[in-house]
Design a protein around this motif. Structure first.
Motif, mmCIF file in Angstrom:
data_model
loop_
_atom_site.group_PDB
_atom_site.id
_atom_site.type_symbol
_atom_site.label_atom_id
_atom_site.label_comp_id
_atom_site.label_asym_id
_atom_site.label_seq_id
_atom_site.Cartn_x
_atom_site.Cartn_y
_atom_site.Cartn_z
ATOM 1 N N ARG A 121 18.827 60.431 17.643
ATOM 2 C CA ARG A 121 20.065 60.720 18.543
ATOM 3 C C ARG A 121 21.137 61.101 17.455
ATOM 4 O O ARG A 121 21.381 60.499 16.396
ATOM 5 C CB ARG A 121 20.342 59.385 19.375
ATOM 6 C CG ARG A 121 19.579 59.180 20.387
ATOM 7 C CD ARG A 121 19.893 57.937 21.208
ATOM 8 N NE ARG A 121 18.592 57.453 21.913
ATOM 9 C CZ ARG A 121 18.937 57.027 23.070
ATOM 10 N NH1 ARG A 121 19.938 57.346 23.731
ATOM 11 N NH2 ARG A 121 17.888 56.539 23.609
ATOM 12 N N ASP A 122 22.086 62.060 18.020
ATOM 13 C CA ASP A 122 23.132 62.754 17.464
ATOM 14 C C ASP A 122 24.146 61.572 16.864
ATOM 15 O O ASP A 122 24.415 60.660 17.764
ATOM 16 C CB ASP A 122 23.689 63.899 18.016
ATOM 17 C CG ASP A 122 22.934 64.773 18.062
ATOM 18 O OD1 ASP A 122 21.797 64.934 17.699
ATOM 19 O OD2 ASP A 122 23.119 65.660 19.170
ATOM 20 N N ALA A 123 25.151 62.081 15.955
ATOM 21 C CA ALA A 123 26.369 61.445 15.807
ATOM 22 C C ALA A 123 27.080 61.075 16.923
ATOM 23 O O ALA A 123 27.937 59.857 17.014
ATOM 24 C CB ALA A 123 27.229 61.790 14.510
ATOM 25 N N ASP A 124 27.245 61.955 18.111
ATOM 26 C CA ASP A 124 28.292 61.566 18.931
ATOM 27 C C ASP A 124 27.211 60.929 20.224
ATOM 28 O O ASP A 124 28.209 60.750 21.279
ATOM 29 C CB ASP A 124 28.693 63.098 19.433
ATOM 30 C CG ASP A 124 27.895 64.221 19.656
ATOM 31 O OD1 ASP A 124 26.323 63.794 19.742
ATOM 32 O OD2 ASP A 124 28.022 65.081 20.012
ATOM 33 N N ASP A 125 26.254 60.657 20.028
ATOM 34 C CA ASP A 125 25.621 59.916 21.060
ATOM 35 C C ASP A 125 26.222 58.329 20.876
ATOM 36 O O ASP A 125 26.819 57.928 20.073
ATOM 37 C CB ASP A 125 24.352 59.742 20.658
ATOM 38 C CG ASP A 125 23.308 59.119 21.721
ATOM 39 O OD1 ASP A 125 22.998 59.861 22.462
ATOM 40 O OD2 ASP A 125 23.204 57.976 21.991
ATOM 41 N N MET A 126 25.877 57.570 22.286
ATOM 42 C CA MET A 126 26.209 56.062 21.877
ATOM 43 C C MET A 126 25.499 55.418 21.064
ATOM 44 O O MET A 126 26.079 54.352 20.687
ATOM 45 C CB MET A 126 26.255 55.677 23.372
ATOM 46 C CG MET A 126 27.000 54.348 23.603
ATOM 47 S SD MET A 126 27.096 53.892 25.379
ATOM 48 C CE MET A 126 25.565 53.563 25.926
ATOM 49 N N TRP A 127 24.359 56.040 20.717
ATOM 50 C CA TRP A 127 23.311 54.940 19.948
ATOM 51 C C TRP A 127 22.936 56.177 18.869
ATOM 52 O O TRP A 127 21.720 56.331 18.512
ATOM 53 C CB TRP A 127 22.150 54.615 20.472
ATOM 54 C CG TRP A 127 22.623 53.279 21.493
ATOM 55 C CD1 TRP A 127 22.831 53.642 22.881
ATOM 56 C CD2 TRP A 127 22.706 51.997 21.161
ATOM 57 N NE1 TRP A 127 22.842 52.271 23.442
ATOM 58 C CE2 TRP A 127 23.035 51.503 22.610
ATOM 59 C CE3 TRP A 127 22.711 51.047 20.395
ATOM 60 C CZ2 TRP A 127 23.271 49.988 22.641
ATOM 61 C CZ3 TRP A 127 22.830 50.023 20.255
ATOM 62 C CH2 TRP A 127 23.469 49.374 21.324
ATOM 63 N N PRO A 128 23.905 56.387 17.884
ATOM 64 C CA PRO A 128 23.544 57.350 16.896
ATOM 65 C C PRO A 128 22.305 56.860 15.969
ATOM 66 O O PRO A 128 22.454 55.621 15.734
ATOM 67 C CB PRO A 128 24.703 57.631 16.066
ATOM 68 C CG PRO A 128 25.673 56.810 16.382
ATOM 69 C CD PRO A 128 25.448 56.103 17.806
ATOM 70 N N GLY A 129 21.466 57.769 15.680
ATOM 71 C CA GLY A 129 20.466 57.271 14.561
ATOM 72 C C GLY A 129 19.211 56.470 15.111
ATOM 73 O O GLY A 129 18.307 56.075 14.612
ATOM 74 N N HIS A 130 19.475 56.280 16.479
ATOM 75 C CA HIS A 130 18.166 55.582 17.232
ATOM 76 C C HIS A 130 17.490 56.709 17.704
ATOM 77 O O HIS A 130 17.845 57.694 17.884
ATOM 78 C CB HIS A 130 18.710 54.622 18.142
ATOM 79 C CG HIS A 130 19.466 53.180 17.828
ATOM 80 N ND1 HIS A 130 18.923 52.219 17.235
ATOM 81 C CD2 HIS A 130 20.770 53.245 17.179
ATOM 82 C CE1 HIS A 130 19.912 51.439 16.701
ATOM 83 N NE2 HIS A 130 20.991 52.112 16.387
#
Lengths: 216, 86
Positions: A121-130
């Protein structure tokens, strides 16, 4: 070389194979030769300049196995021992030919990742990097697909396309069953570089397995 | 002043740490963080299973018919060795 059906001899059963070889069982010898010559030849080619020399190295390896089998004590597995003989012989030939291994000028690209960025997931997602596209749980895959010869073949094909330094390390660790220390010593690699090469190589093999499993 | 909590690992970080974990090359602290992530993240547990299965399959024999001159030479060498050692 042509892939063929697995032998009926269980080549992973060291005690049985060693005993059979010692009593001169030709089937056991043929089973070992068909199980490992492909990998031995591939690896030998990384150390010497020509296919012809690599074939000679493989042949010398099998002769050394025959003459040494009575002294084989089983402190390592038969497979590990077999690849050890090959690497020693191939290195000797390689040095004579002034073949340079890729490790002397190893450059590791710090940006290389084992899983493509778009699967997270992107940096602006609630769970970035997942995970955005997680791997499929293996227990949802029909058992036959993992056991099929094709799964092993896909991994072997991916292994052949790895960069040479990764291929050598993965072959010695995961095909030959050497430990990290032995690989570092044989190749003159640091712990960290050995691990990075293993990591990236395995990552690509895993990706190959995953794409095979995703096919329906 | 309270020490700030170490941020949890992301799945992306976990995929890059897998080999270090399997090789037993992590500090106890890093190992704990890694395993704590696995406790709540079934996706990363699946990923780890993929890696383990890949390693297992890589280690299985891959059967080839050796090129015919090599095969003949080897069989001849084998029979020769058998005669001598008999």
């Amino acid at each position: 070389m042509q892939r063929i059906a697995p032998s009926s001899v269980d080549v992973a059963n060291d005690a049985a194979v060693v005993a059979a070889l010692r009593r001169g069982d030709e089937n056991a010898f043929t089973a070992l030769v068909t199980a490992y010559s492909g990998a031995l030849l591939r690896l030998a080619q990384d150390f010497v300049r020509t296919r012809a020399v690599a074939e000679e190295v493989v042949q010398e390896t099998w002769l050394a196995v025959l003459t040494g089998i009575d002294r084989f004590e089983g402190r390592s597995s038969l497979k590990t021992w077999l690849f050890r003989i090959l690497v020693n012989k191939a290195k000797t030939r390689g040095v004579r030919e002034a073949r340079i291994l890729p490790f002397s000028s190893l450059e590791l690209d710090d940006d290389e990742r084992v899983v493509p960025e778009e699967r997270f997931r992107d940096a602006d997602d609630m769970w970035p990097g997942h995970w955005a596209t997680p791997p499929a749980p293996l227990d949802t895959i029909p058992e036959g697909r993992l056991l099929a010869r094709e799964a092993r073949t896909r991994i072997a094909e991916a292994l052949e396309t790895l960069p040479e330094s990764q291929r050598i390390v993965v072959t010695l660790r995961d095909v030959a069953g050497w430990d990290a220390e032995e690989v570092c010593e044989a190749l003159g690699l640091s712990d960290v570089n050995q691990r990075v090469l293993l990591h990236r190589g395995r990552g690509k093999l895993r990706a190959a397995l995953e794409s095979y499993l995703e096919e329906t | 002043m309270a020490t700030p909590e170490k941020t949890d690992l992301t799945c992306r970080e976990v995929t890059e740490l897998v080999t270090e974990y399997l090789e037993g090359a992590m500090s106890p602290r890093d190992r704990l963080d890694f395993e704590r992530h696995l406790v709540w993240c079934s996706w990363c547990r699946d990923y780890l299973e993929h890696v383990r299965t890949t390693i297992e399959l890589t280690g299985k024999p891959d059967y080839f018919e050796p090129p015919s001159p090599l095969r003949e030479q080897l069989l001849e060498a084998f029979r020769d060795w058998k005669r001598k050692s008999a």
